[in-house]
Enzyme design. Structure first.
Site, mmCIF file in Angstrom:
data_model
loop_
_atom_site.group_PDB
_atom_site.id
_atom_site.type_symbol
_atom_site.label_atom_id
_atom_site.label_comp_id
_atom_site.label_asym_id
_atom_site.label_seq_id
_atom_site.Cartn_x
_atom_site.Cartn_y
_atom_site.Cartn_z
ATOM 1 N N SER A 2 0.806 -1.190 0.010
ATOM 2 C CA SER A 2 0.000 0.025 -0.112
ATOM 3 C C SER A 2 0.821 1.295 0.093
ATOM 4 O O SER A 2 2.069 1.152 0.153
ATOM 5 C CB SER A 2 -0.926 -0.034 1.241
ATOM 6 O OG SER A 2 -0.158 0.342 2.435
ATOM 7 N N LYS A 3 0.108 2.293 -0.295
ATOM 8 C CA LYS A 3 0.781 3.741 -0.350
ATOM 9 C C LYS A 3 1.316 3.804 1.056
ATOM 10 O O LYS A 3 2.446 4.447 0.995
ATOM 11 C CB LYS A 3 -0.099 4.680 -0.519
ATOM 12 C CG LYS A 3 -0.697 4.764 -1.840
ATOM 13 C CD LYS A 3 -1.473 5.698 -2.267
ATOM 14 C CE LYS A 3 -1.982 6.071 -3.553
ATOM 15 N NZ LYS A 3 -2.989 7.209 -3.946
ATOM 16 N N ARG A 4 0.821 3.618 2.061
ATOM 17 C CA ARG A 4 1.216 3.706 3.366
ATOM 18 C C ARG A 4 2.496 3.064 3.784
ATOM 19 O O ARG A 4 3.116 3.401 4.722
ATOM 20 C CB ARG A 4 0.048 3.367 4.566
ATOM 21 C CG ARG A 4 -0.807 4.400 4.732
ATOM 22 C CD ARG A 4 -1.884 4.656 3.914
ATOM 23 N NE ARG A 4 -2.638 3.451 3.512
ATOM 24 C CZ ARG A 4 -3.438 3.225 2.572
ATOM 25 N NH1 ARG A 4 -3.458 4.254 1.475
ATOM 26 N NH2 ARG A 4 -4.122 2.311 2.474
#
Length: 506
Positions: A264-266
């Site tokens: 994920s982006k996170r």
RNA sequence: GGCCCGUUCGUCUAGCGGUCCAGGACGCUGCCCUUUCACGGCAGAAACACGGGUUCGAUUCCCGUACGGGUCACCA
């Protein structure tokens, strides 16, 4: 007679695109080019609350860096199917929503978000499965199916907020053939009456997506597997409008290399490698997330790596140019299961691409890196040094970092290499200084000949003198050929370093 | 939890009923080359989730179990 292939990449401008998104764009691009079709970029910004400034430009720049810019749409040509930003298409959706309501394929609902939350909590407390707004529950809710027509009209006239929901039939098996997964089947009893138009008058993703894909004559929808659960809803929407549905291909997800879940982006730099194509500065927090471009990746190796994550041609070929990928790409060869991302393989690809460069290209890369690092060397040596360093480099910056001693005098001597230095060393280095000083042309060949003659004369082995020589000149215990290094450094600098070493290590 | 999708070496994967005591690549280990490091060459360890079927024969087909993933918003 099949129509021209048209595919689209439709990201939401909620932040930087991550590599999974880039891969989706890549597969769309490859598929389009393989079939002589069009690749469009559409921005799905129907959620105004999640809009992030700069995200759209980022997406365009990222695709451009990769060399897979869209033919049509945002970042490409306007071929009369625009606007290509959904927020700018808002008025168009209303007619379609009204059509659905008029045909009893959708209905108006007044339930507030709070009321819906309450229903969900109640159901949860009762130990029931998911609460759904569906053929059973909609009969107990506040909507145009349960309320008298006059009341519905009065509420709307009074400005009461409402949404429009799709009216799904009961017990209907929705089937579609996914290009990658084969037949997928879901019963409408397990689906709910999704909102098509929000209270703010904006369509939801589902509605806008179907309307736009139809209007833009998209023939193949290639997207991530996270959309698979909503694909049946989309099929129902096409049916409700009486439109032919495009073909679907749901791509396997890119998974975290460590723990469970999709990349994920996170994840950002938590894992020690970039998850974004380009560096991104969060406009709100100012946090900087690293990018593949800035990390030293070539667009070609980056794409090559991504292409093989979930797809392969069925042959043993692994290195592909973009053109070769276009030729070889085949959606039916995309694998079904998610792929854990492996940065090591990515580095290998970059190393390979770096080594394929010719001397001129390497020299130019080295020059750029030297400028960045504030070093400079004789331009005549650029090619020689770049080639020499390229075999121990993965990224362009390694051309400099793996041999800083070529550009500045060593400020310290490597501890381990220092063990090779003994009482006899100063004399040996002194002898070499005298020999080298006498050389006419301080070339690689001449230095080597002189060095070997010295070994023969003193009956010394290479291993006895070599490390000491290297330590004196570079401060290191390892590296490329000393003779080449000395030629690059030049006689004056080489001798100066040797003298300095004798003095410092005496 | 419901629904959907998946499951071959640590990782990415080839394999579409016999060619498989399973092939390639990354990574790892060893050897060779080499003043060293790197490059290169060679070699090696390393996998069909489990249980039932179907079949003369299953990694390949079917079912179940386990495990993994996705998704269940007036977000996309």
């Amino acid at each position: 007679m099949s129509s021209k292939v048209r595919v689209r990449f439709a990201p939401s401008p909620t932040g930087p695109l991550h590599i999974g998104g880039v891969r989706t764009a890549l597969y769309n691009y490859l598929f389009a080019k393989k079939h002589g079709g069009d690749f469009l970029l559409r921005i799905e910004d129907t959620d105004q609350t999640r809009y992030v400034p700069g995200a759209e430009d980022y997406i365009i720049e990222a695709l451009k860096w990769c060399g897979i810019s869209p033919d049509e749409g945002i970042g490409g040509e306007d071929r009369g199917n625009g606007p290509y930003r959904q927020s700018e298409r808002k008025p168009m959706y209303m007619d379609y929503v009204n059509e659905l309501v008029a045909n009893d394929k959708a209905y108006i609902a007044f339930d507030t978000a709070e009321e819906l939350d309450q229903m969900r909590e109640l159901a949860k407390a009762a130990g029931a499965a998911n609460w759904q707004y569906n053929y059973i529950t909609r009969g107990n809710m506040k909507n145009s199916l349960t309320l008298p027509k006059e009341e519905v009209e009065a509420k709307i006239a009074a400005g009461e907020p409402y949404v429009v929901r799709i009216k799904l039939p009961r017990d209907h098996e929705v089937r579609f053939e996914d290009i990658i997964r084969g037949w997928v089947s879901v019963n409408t009893n397990n689906m709910d009456d999704k909102v098509l138009m929000k209270a703010d008058g904006m369509p939801t993703y589902h509605l806008a997506n179907i309307v736009d894909d139809h209007l833009m004559e998209i023939t193949h929808v290639i997207r991530g597997e996270e959309w698979l659960p909503s694909a049946p809803l989309h099929i129902m929407l096409y049916e409700a409008f009486g439109w032919e549905s495009p073909s679907f291909a749901h791509l396997p997800l890119l998974l975290k290399p460590d723990g469970p879940g999709k990349l994920s982006k996170r994840d950002g730099d938590r894992l020690g490698f970039p998850v974004f194509p380009l560096e991104w500065t969060n406009p709100e927090t100012g946090d900087v997330a690293s990018g593949y471009r800035e990390f030293g990746f070539f667009p070609g190796s980056f794409l090559n790596m991504l292409a093989l994550l979930g797809w392969n041609p069925g042959t043993e070929q692994e290195v592909f140019s973009l053109e070769e990928l276009v030729q070889a790409f085949d959606l039916s060869k995309v694998s079904k299961s998610g792929a854990k991302f492996d940065f090591e393989k990515g580095k290998w690809f970059n190393q390979l691409y770096l080594r394929k460069l010719n001397e001129t290209e390497l020299a130019s890369l080295l020059k750029t890196e030297l400028d960045k690092a504030g070093y400079s060397i004789n331009e005549a040596h650029l090619g020689k040094v770049a080639t020499m360093m390229s075999e121990r480099a993965t990224f362009p910056q390694d051309l400099v970092n793996e041999g800083t001693y070529l550009f500045e005098r060593p400020s310290a001597y490597d501890e381990k290499a220092l063990k090779k230095w003994n009482d006899e060393s100063p004399a040996m280095v002194g002898d070499l200084i005298a020999r080298f000083d006498a050389l006419e042309n301080f070339t690689e060949a001449e230095i080597e000949a002189s060095f070997k003659a010295y070994l023969a004369e003193k009956e010394l082995g290479f291993g006895k003198v070599g490390p000491v020589f290297r330590l004196a000149v570079t401060g290191m215990g390892m590296g490329p050929s000393m003779f080449t290094i000395c030629e690059v450094l030049g006689k004056k600098e080489t001798l100066a370093r040797m003298n300095a070493a004798v003095e410092a290590l005496a």
